[in-house]
Scaffold this active site. Structure first.
Site, mmCIF file in Angstrom:
data_model
loop_
_atom_site.group_PDB
_atom_site.id
_atom_site.type_symbol
_atom_site.label_atom_id
_atom_site.label_comp_id
_atom_site.label_asym_id
_atom_site.label_seq_id
_atom_site.Cartn_x
_atom_site.Cartn_y
_atom_site.Cartn_z
ATOM 1 N N CYS A 1 0.767 -1.325 -0.003
ATOM 2 C CA CYS A 1 -0.114 -0.159 -0.042
ATOM 3 C C CYS A 1 0.789 1.230 0.011
ATOM 4 O O CYS A 1 1.544 1.621 1.056
ATOM 5 C CB CYS A 1 -0.968 -0.025 1.230
ATOM 6 S SG CYS A 1 -1.793 1.629 1.507
ATOM 7 N N CYS B 1 -0.025 4.004 2.685
ATOM 8 C CA CYS B 1 0.452 3.678 4.001
ATOM 9 C C CYS B 1 1.673 3.914 4.486
ATOM 10 O O CYS B 1 2.127 4.344 5.238
ATOM 11 C CB CYS B 1 0.470 2.031 4.232
ATOM 12 S SG CYS B 1 -1.410 1.271 4.018
#
Length: 168
Positions: A91, A94
């Site tokens: 991700c 993230c």
């Protein structure tokens, strides 16, 4: 359960190609996305990017990792308030949140403990707290979830949530 990334968009760019995806160059036919071993260049670079993302997402981190095995000891039984960032190695957003959490970890040292948890690896914990997408930051005090920040937000959002939990 595999978490999805809440801020990821997929784009497709088409470009003209000749028959069979080959491009004629100086009377030689070359396939633009393959190497001499017959491996797809795109697939190879995606694997490299995924591996480097996994290595770099926590490689220079000042934030400790929590797992399902250490959850109760580090989060539930903590005397200090705790921030937990749920992330996934693949991700991109993230990584941005992780940088902010690293800064917060330094700024709130001694008043707040900060941890990260891989939602793909420890999916049971993610399911217990109804994590459907990453990044998600949960704040705990006295073993109870007190606040959350979902998605990629500016640092002020995280700081405001932390201040609310510290004041409660």
């Amino acid at each position: 359960m595999a978490a999805s990334c809440c801020s990821t968009a997929v784009f497709s760019i088409s470009r003209p190609q000749t028959r069979y995806g080959a491009v004629a160059v100086n009377s030689l036919t070359q396939f633009p996305h393959s190497n001499r071993l017959g491996l797809s260049f795109r697939a190879h670079t995606r694997l490299e990017a995924r591996d480097s993302l996994r290595a770099s997402s926590l490689g220079d981190s000042r934030t400790a990792v929590v797992t399902g095995k250490s959850w109760d000891k580090l989060i539930i039984d903590s005397e200090l308030p705790v921030l937990v960032e749920f992330y996934a190695s693949w991700c991109g957003p993230c990584r941005m949140v992780h940088r902010v959490i690293d800064e917060i970890s330094t700024e709130y040292s001694g008043r707040l403990k900060c941890f990260v948890l891989d939602a793909d690896t420890d999916s049971q914990i993610a399911e217990d707290y109804d994590i459907k997408a990453v990044p998600v930051v949960l704040l705990f005090k006295n073993g109870e979830k007190r606040d959350s920040v979902i998605g990629t937000m500016p640092k002020d959002f995280y700081v405001a949530a932390i201040e609310r939990v510290l004041a409660s």
